[in-house]
Motif scaffolding. Structure first.
Motif, PDB file in Angstrom:
ATOM      1  N   SER A  12      -0.157  12.595  -3.060  1.00 31.62           N
ATOM      2  CA  SER A  12      -0.105  12.145  -1.667  1.00 31.62           C
ATOM      3  C   SER A  12      -0.799  10.804  -1.477  1.00 31.62           C
ATOM      4  N   ILE A  13      -1.643  10.426  -2.443  1.00 29.87           N
ATOM      5  CA  ILE A  13      -2.323   9.126  -2.361  1.00 29.87           C
ATOM      6  C   ILE A  13      -1.308   7.990  -2.398  1.00 29.87           C
ATOM      7  N   LEU A  14      -0.096   8.287  -2.946  1.00 31.59           N
ATOM      8  CA  LEU A  14       0.964   7.273  -3.022  1.00 31.59           C
ATOM      9  C   LEU A  14       1.478   6.879  -1.641  1.00 31.59           C
ATOM     10  N   ALA A  15       1.229   7.728  -0.653  1.00 33.93           N
ATOM     11  CA  ALA A  15       1.670   7.436   0.715  1.00 33.93           C
ATOM     12  C   ALA A  15       0.480   7.238   1.640  1.00 33.93           C
ATOM     13  N   ALA A  16      -0.618   6.706   1.079  1.00 32.84           N
ATOM     14  CA  ALA A  16      -1.858   6.578   1.855  1.00 32.84           C
ATOM     15  C   ALA A  16      -1.809   5.429   2.851  1.00 32.84           C
ATOM     16  N   THR A  17      -1.085   4.364   2.533  1.00 27.93           N
ATOM     17  CA  THR A  17      -1.022   3.219   3.447  1.00 27.93           C
ATOM     18  C   THR A  17       0.113   3.408   4.448  1.00 27.93           C
ATOM     19  N   PRO A  18       0.033   2.779   5.627  1.00 29.44           N
ATOM     20  CA  PRO A  18       1.117   2.904   6.618  1.00 29.44           C
ATOM     21  C   PRO A  18       2.476   2.473   6.065  1.00 29.44           C
ATOM     22  N   GLU A  19       2.479   1.417   5.250  1.00 28.39           N
ATOM     23  CA  GLU A  19       3.742   0.922   4.694  1.00 28.39           C
ATOM     24  C   GLU A  19       4.374   1.944   3.754  1.00 28.39           C
ATOM     25  N   SER A  20       3.561   2.489   2.822  1.00 26.01           N
ATOM     26  CA  SER A  20       4.100   3.456   1.860  1.00 26.01           C
ATOM     27  C   SER A  20       4.444   4.778   2.547  1.00 26.01           C
ATOM     28  N   ALA A  21       3.681   5.144   3.592  1.00 31.86           N
ATOM     29  CA  ALA A  21       3.979   6.376   4.333  1.00 31.86           C
ATOM     30  C   ALA A  21       5.330   6.267   5.039  1.00 31.86           C
TER      31      ALA A  21
ATOM     32  N   LEU B  10       7.784   4.257   4.128  1.00 34.30           N
ATOM     33  CA  LEU B  10       8.810   4.208   3.089  1.00 34.30           C
ATOM     34  C   LEU B  10       9.126   5.620   2.590  1.00 34.30           C
ATOM     35  N   SER B  11       8.088   6.437   2.410  1.00 38.61           N
ATOM     36  CA  SER B  11       8.282   7.820   1.992  1.00 38.61           C
ATOM     37  C   SER B  11       9.089   8.595   3.026  1.00 38.61           C
ATOM     38  N   SER B  12       8.726   8.418   4.291  1.00 42.02           N
ATOM     39  CA  SER B  12       9.419   9.117   5.377  1.00 42.02           C
ATOM     40  C   SER B  12      10.878   8.697   5.467  1.00 42.02           C
ATOM     41  N   ASP B  13      11.124   7.384   5.324  1.00 47.17           N
ATOM     42  CA  ASP B  13      12.503   6.883   5.395  1.00 47.17           C
ATOM     43  C   ASP B  13      13.333   7.379   4.213  1.00 47.17           C
ATOM     44  N   PHE B  14      12.702   7.426   3.049  1.00 46.85           N
ATOM     45  CA  PHE B  14      13.418   7.909   1.865  1.00 46.85           C
ATOM     46  C   PHE B  14      13.780   9.379   2.037  1.00 46.85           C
ATOM     47  N   LEU B  15      12.823  10.173   2.503  1.00 50.11           N
ATOM     48  CA  LEU B  15      13.078  11.599   2.741  1.00 50.11           C
ATOM     49  C   LEU B  15      14.163  11.784   3.796  1.00 50.11           C
ATOM     50  N   GLY B  16      14.149  10.921   4.821  1.00 47.26           N
ATOM     51  CA  GLY B  16      15.158  11.012   5.881  1.00 47.26           C
ATOM     52  C   GLY B  16      16.557  10.660   5.405  1.00 47.26           C
ATOM     53  N   SER B  17      16.638   9.995   4.252  1.00 48.67           N
ATOM     54  CA  SER B  17      17.946   9.621   3.697  1.00 48.67           C
ATOM     55  C   SER B  17      18.480  10.652   2.711  1.00 48.67           C
ATOM     56  N   ARG B  18      17.804  11.777   2.589  1.00 51.95           N
ATOM     57  CA  ARG B  18      18.247  12.838   1.671  1.00 51.95           C
ATOM     58  C   ARG B  18      19.681  13.251   1.993  1.00 51.95           C
ATOM     59  N   GLY B  19      20.530  13.232   0.997  1.00 52.76           N
ATOM     60  CA  GLY B  19      21.933  13.577   1.183  1.00 52.76           C
ATOM     61  C   GLY B  19      22.804  12.405   1.582  1.00 52.76           C
TER      62      GLY B  19
ATOM     63  N   HIS C 132       9.349   4.221  -4.124  1.00 55.08           N
ATOM     64  CA  HIS C 132       9.677   4.263  -2.689  1.00 55.08           C
ATOM     65  C   HIS C 132       8.595   5.084  -1.981  1.00 55.08           C
ATOM     66  N   GLY C 133       7.389   4.534  -1.897  1.00 53.87           N
ATOM     67  CA  GLY C 133       6.277   5.294  -1.326  1.00 53.87           C
ATOM     68  C   GLY C 133       5.860   6.378  -2.299  1.00 53.87           C
ATOM     69  N   GLU C 134       5.998   7.628  -1.877  1.00 55.55           N
ATOM     70  CA  GLU C 134       5.628   8.774  -2.715  1.00 55.55           C
ATOM     71  C   GLU C 134       6.770   9.174  -3.659  1.00 55.55           C
ATOM     72  N   TYR C 135       7.926   8.532  -3.511  1.00 56.50           N
ATOM     73  CA  TYR C 135       9.109   8.880  -4.301  1.00 56.50           C
ATOM     74  C   TYR C 135       9.413   7.793  -5.324  1.00 56.50           C
ATOM     75  N   PHE C 136      10.117   8.177  -6.396  1.00 57.63           N
ATOM     76  CA  PHE C 136      10.511   7.242  -7.446  1.00 57.63           C
ATOM     77  C   PHE C 136      11.973   7.492  -7.812  1.00 57.63           C
ATOM     78  N   SER C 137      12.710   6.424  -8.067  1.00 60.94           N
ATOM     79  CA  SER C 137      14.052   6.545  -8.638  1.00 60.94           C
ATOM     80  C   SER C 137      14.038   5.884 -10.007  1.00 60.94           C
ATOM     81  N   VAL C 138      14.689   6.527 -10.970  1.00 65.17           N
ATOM     82  CA  VAL C 138      14.644   6.096 -12.368  1.00 65.17           C
ATOM     83  C   VAL C 138      16.069   5.827 -12.848  1.00 65.17           C
ATOM     84  N   TYR C 139      16.281   4.683 -13.480  1.00 66.82           N
ATOM     85  CA  TYR C 139      17.598   4.251 -13.939  1.00 66.82           C
ATOM     86  C   TYR C 139      17.499   3.968 -15.442  1.00 66.82           C
TER      87      TYR C 139
END
Length: 413
Positions: free
Chosen positions: A268-277, A279-288, A353-360
């Motif tokens: 959760s420390i990955l989303a400690a700042t307002p910016e990363s929080a 980004l995490s929320s937006d990424f989660l909101g884009s699920r699907g 992406h905040g608390e999330y990561f995408s790997v290619y």
């Protein structure tokens, strides 16, 4: 007037039901078309890579994926047929209701025409008015004659509207039946193709048993490559956690506070700042709804444990997307490029992406650098071609902290 209200109610209900069914029908057709494109992509791959006498594990997984997709397509067709059956039933009931309504309107209109014919002379109308007991009754009789004439005109319009609605529903019913017939024909072709592919699959599984030693060597290589990739990804994420923790500690000391206790699994420390929080929320909101990391492709191997033969199992922490030669890989969401690693003869890019990561993974010609800010769909490299079996696959993963996620649940269908 009651017929007019009834007709209006029927028409309104038909419109709402038709709109809902149209949306569902359009969704099913879109899903079926998407499955067809994925099947075609996998079929193209098999045609290009099947010259070898012995199929590789990747080619076998491609065949298995094609069978799964075709089964899903047949199930989608079943849903289309069920929807059309409901539409045919609804339209048949509507046709009957409109026919009954039209018969009633015609009967009522015929009665009004007969009455008007018998009382068509001006003398009859005048006598009808003069026979009134008083002025009030005479006024009411005059209004009755006027309203009767207007109502007869309305009834004529209702008859024409009902006849028009009836004809439209009869035409729509015919289209429903034709469409169902076409889908049934297509479905039968898909079933025949599926039967052939399952027969091929059975032969392949038999060959797996005969050539188990060779496949085990290939599998061991694949497992080693997968293990190296998993370690590299986990190490990169842990470093991100440590860096975020150090930044949080420095900020706490700067503000005169004691640093928070460190735990290696506290993602959760990955989303400690307002910016990363955010980004995490937006990424989660884009699920699907995340865009695919390649413009065109099909999932050749999904998330989880996969079985090859009798004693051969492989765990996949992401998905393998079959695509075309030279396909551009793009970021599925905005974020910051993390570590870029050379693994197994190709490159791997990790984006945070905040608390999330995408790997290619399995890239060549990477066009981004570590620390670079990146936008959704921005190109990051090109998919590499396997020199041994000719397959062109992007390995794609999503993590929440150190926890792998099933990418199929995140990508748009």
């Amino acid at each position: 007037m009651r017929y007019a209200r009834l007709l209006l109610l029927i028409t309104g209900c038909l419109f709402l039901a038709g709109a809902a069914q149209a949306q569902t029908s359009a969704e099913l057709k879109r899903r079926k078309d998407a499955l067809s494109r994925e099947i075609e992509q996998l079929n193209s791959t098999l045609n290009e890579t099947s010259s070898s006498k012995r199929l590789s594990l990747k080619q076998i997984s491609t065949l298995n994926a094609q069978i799964r997709l075709r089964e899903r397509k047949i199930n989608t067709m079943n849903s289309e047929i069920r929807l059309l059956d409901n539409q045919i039933s609804d339209n048949t009931s509507t046709v009957r209701a409109l026919q009954t309504q039209l018969t009633r309107l015609k009967k009522e209109y015929a009665g009004m025409v007969l009455f008007a014919f018998r009382n068509q002379s001006a003398y009859s109308k005048i006598m009808f008015l003069f026979a009134s007991k008083d002025f009030n009754q005479g006024y009411k009789r005059l209004k009755y004659l006027q309203e009767f004439a207007a109502y007869r005109q309305k009834q004529a319009r209702y008859i024409e509207e009902t006849r028009g609605d009836l004809n439209e529903k009869i035409i729509e019913l015919g289209h429903n039946k034709d469409e169902k017939s076409h889908i049934l024909s297509d479905q039968e072709q898909e079933r025949q193709t599926l039967g052939k592919q399952k027969s091929t699959q059975a032969k392949v599984l038999k060959s797996l048993t005969k050539q188990e030693k060779e496949y085990k060597q290939e599998l061991a290589q694949k497992q080693r490559e997968s293990a190296r990739l998993n370690r590299a990804v986990m190490d990169a994420i842990r470093r991100e956690i440590e860096e975020a923790q150090r930044a949080a500690d420095a900020n706490a000391v700067k503000n005169g506070n004691a640093p928070a206790p460190r735990t290696s699994t506290k993602t959760s420390i990955l989303a400690a700042t307002p910016e990363s929080a955010k980004l995490s929320s937006d990424f989660l909101g884009s699920r699907g709804n995340l865009p695919w990391p390649v413009e065109k492709g099909a999932i050749a191997e999904g998330f989880g444990i996969h079985k090859y033969g009798v004693n051969v199992n492989v765990e996949n922490l992401g998905i393998d997307i079959e695509t075309g030669a030279g396909s551009t890989v793009r970021a599925v969401f905005s974020g910051t490029v993390g570590r870029i690693t050379n693994l197994n003869g190709s490159q791997t890019v990790i984006i945070r992406h905040g608390e999330y990561f995408s790997v290619y993974s399995n890239l060549r010609g990477v066009t981004v650098t570590s620390g670079q800010k990146i936008n959704t769909k921005q190109p990051i490299g090109t998919v590499a071609t396997n020199s041994e079996d000719g397959t062109i696959r992007l390995h794609f993963e999503i993590y929440k902290g150190l926890s792998p996620q099933n990418p199929e649940n995140w990508l748009a269908n």
